[in-house]
Design a protein around this motif. Sequence first.
Motif, PDB file in Angstrom:
ATOM      1  N   ASP A  45       0.792  -1.206   0.565  1.00 26.17           N
ATOM      2  CA  ASP A  45      -0.240  -0.064  -0.083  1.00 26.17           C
ATOM      3  C   ASP A  45       1.425   1.347   0.068  1.00 26.17           C
ATOM      4  OD1 ASP A  45      -2.732  -1.198  -0.034  1.00 26.17           O
ATOM      5  OD2 ASP A  45      -2.042  -1.911   2.164  1.00 26.17           O
ATOM      6  N   TYR A  47       0.765   5.754  -0.082  1.00 32.34           N
ATOM      7  CA  TYR A  47      -0.490   6.631  -1.382  1.00 32.34           C
ATOM      8  C   TYR A  47       0.327   7.544  -0.826  1.00 32.34           C
ATOM      9  CZ  TYR A  47      -3.215   2.914   1.108  1.00 32.34           C
ATOM     10  OH  TYR A  47      -4.215   1.828   0.721  1.00 32.34           O
ATOM     11  N   ASN A  48       0.169   8.159  -2.046  1.00 33.48           N
ATOM     12  CA  ASN A  48       0.731  10.227  -2.453  1.00 33.48           C
ATOM     13  C   ASN A  48      -0.320  10.763  -1.721  1.00 33.48           C
ATOM     14  OD1 ASN A  48       2.662  11.935  -2.941  1.00 33.48           O
ATOM     15  ND2 ASN A  48       2.087  11.537  -5.227  1.00 33.48           N
ATOM     16  N   HIS A  49       0.588  11.571  -1.111  1.00 28.66           N
ATOM     17  CA  HIS A  49      -0.580  12.474  -0.336  1.00 28.66           C
ATOM     18  C   HIS A  49      -0.096  13.468  -0.081  1.00 28.66           C
ATOM     19  CE1 HIS A  49       1.136  12.226   3.429  1.00 28.66           C
ATOM     20  NE2 HIS A  49       0.886  10.849   3.420  1.00 28.66           N
ATOM     21  N   ASP A  54       3.005   7.238   2.338  1.00 29.13           N
ATOM     22  CA  ASP A  54       3.386   6.445   3.318  1.00 29.13           C
ATOM     23  C   ASP A  54       2.661   4.717   2.271  1.00 29.13           C
ATOM     24  OD1 ASP A  54       2.183   8.257   5.038  1.00 29.13           O
ATOM     25  OD2 ASP A  54       0.144   7.826   5.066  1.00 29.13           O
ATOM     26  N   SER A  68       5.967   6.967   6.784  1.00 28.08           N
ATOM     27  CA  SER A  68       6.147   7.908   5.573  1.00 28.08           C
ATOM     28  C   SER A  68       6.697   9.011   5.540  1.00 28.08           C
ATOM     29  CB  SER A  68       5.007   8.447   6.992  1.00 28.08           C
ATOM     30  OG  SER A  68       3.856   8.278   7.858  1.00 28.08           O
TER      31      SER A  68
END
Length: 81
Positions: A45, A47-49, A54, A68
């Motif tokens: 998993d 995740y780009n934010h 993450d 992170s």
Amino acid sequence: MTPPVEWHDNEPESPDFLPPKREMSLVEALERLEGVLKAAGIRADIYNHNEGVDIDLTFPDGATFKRSSSIFILDVDGYSR
């Protein structure tokens, strides 16, 4: 989804080959990467934010990695037989 690669293992005079290079869409590239990770038994998993990335990885032997980070770089040479 992209079509599967056709392998020619039964032709000794013709080594395995991949189709000619072409520019893929992001969706196609992610589908291929997801397929390779699933086949290897790796759960990923990523995740780009706004604050960064993450990363949550689980490998077949149970080892895990979670972090992170403000930046995420993955550089892989690949494998050829």
